[in-house]
Each structure stands twice: as C-alpha cells, then as structure tokens.
Design a protein around this motif. Structure first.
Motif, PDB file in Angstrom:
ATOM      1  N   LEU A 105       0.875  -1.333   0.011  1.00 42.66           N
ATOM      2  CA  LEU A 105      -0.172   0.015  -0.038  1.00 42.66           C
ATOM      3  C   LEU A 105       0.718   1.232  -0.044  1.00 42.66           C
ATOM      4  O   LEU A 105       0.569   2.359  -0.689  1.00 42.66           O
ATOM      5  N   TRP A 106       1.739   1.205   1.033  1.00 37.55           N
ATOM      6  CA  TRP A 106       2.802   2.437   0.916  1.00 37.55           C
ATOM      7  C   TRP A 106       3.548   2.745  -0.364  1.00 37.55           C
ATOM      8  O   TRP A 106       3.843   3.733  -0.735  1.00 37.55           O
ATOM      9  N   ALA A 107       4.089   1.357  -1.004  1.00 38.00           N
ATOM     10  CA  ALA A 107       4.846   1.756  -2.036  1.00 38.00           C
ATOM     11  C   ALA A 107       3.893   2.171  -3.263  1.00 38.00           C
ATOM     12  O   ALA A 107       4.394   3.203  -3.920  1.00 38.00           O
ATOM     13  N   VAL A 149       7.630   9.542  -5.501  1.00 41.84           N
ATOM     14  CA  VAL A 149       8.827   9.442  -4.402  1.00 41.84           C
ATOM     15  C   VAL A 149       9.055   8.047  -4.435  1.00 41.84           C
ATOM     16  O   VAL A 149       8.411   6.982  -4.370  1.00 41.84           O
ATOM     17  N   SER A 150      10.592   7.628  -4.485  1.00 47.10           N
ATOM     18  CA  SER A 150      11.030   6.299  -4.592  1.00 47.10           C
ATOM     19  C   SER A 150      11.237   5.787  -3.283  1.00 47.10           C
ATOM     20  O   SER A 150      11.194   4.548  -3.195  1.00 47.10           O
TER      21      SER A 150
END
Length: 121
Positions: A109-111, A119-120
C-alpha cells in the motif's frame, strides 16, 4: 479494466446480491477500486439506514464486520489513480474512524502511495 477482470466480475453482476442495498451493476467505465468502493459505500448506507434500525447487536455486528472486511479487501486492489487510492483510504478507515495499516503491515500500500506521488523511498 482488463478482459480477465470483466470475466471475473460478470458472474457477480449477473447473480445479484445477498444484501438489497448493494450496488451490483457492472460498469465498464470504472476501475476495479471504484467498483469495490461503490459496493462498500452502498453496503455502508444499508447498514446505517432504516433497514437495520432496532436490529439486535448479534445481528448488526456481523454486518459491521463484513463492512470492515470489504474496506480491508479494497486495500489489496491496485490503484490506477490517486482517486482510487483515496477511495481505498476512505473505505479501509470508514471515513477516518479507524486507522490505516502501517508500512510493516501492508508495505504494498505504501509503495503504491509513493509511486502515485513520484517518490522512490
């Protein structure tokens, strides 16, 4: 939406729903997240509506658990846009009444969030 997704959704759309308030119409113009969100929102409206007024907790609580499960299941569907991601947040937290899984609980989810804002890490 891919052909395989349509084939997966078609039987559910044709079969109808167990709960009358659920939206079971298959729409070709929306993402899988939007379809699942629409079903979550319709079920939320049903359990918060007149059909459940005066319902015993032993009958009502399983409906709330089902709603919560629908919101959590939404988190597993890949977002195709920022709007999809927001729908996932709304449903999984029931409009901010609950918390979100953290990065250790649901790193995908946060990826996805990082990718949506470019943002990488």
């Amino acid at each position: 939406m891919k052909r395989r997704d349509l084939l997966t959704l078609a039987p559910a759309a044709l079969a109808g729903c167990a709960v009358p308030a659920r939206a079971c119409t298959l729409r070709l113009d929306e993402t899988l997240v939007a379809t699942a969100y629409r079903e979550w929102a319709a079920f939320r409206a049903y359990i918060n509506g007149p059909a459940t007024k005066g319902m015993k907790n032993t009958e009502f609580n399983p409906l709330v658990e089902e709603l919560d499960g629908m919101g959590l299941a939404l988190l597993t569907i890949p977002a195709e846009s920022a709007a999809d991601f927001i729908m996932k947040v709304i449903a999984s937290t029931d409009w901010g009444q609950g918390g979100m899984p953290d990065i250790t609980e649901l790193p995908e989810l946060w990826a996805e969030a990082r990718a949506l804002v470019g943002v990488s890490q």
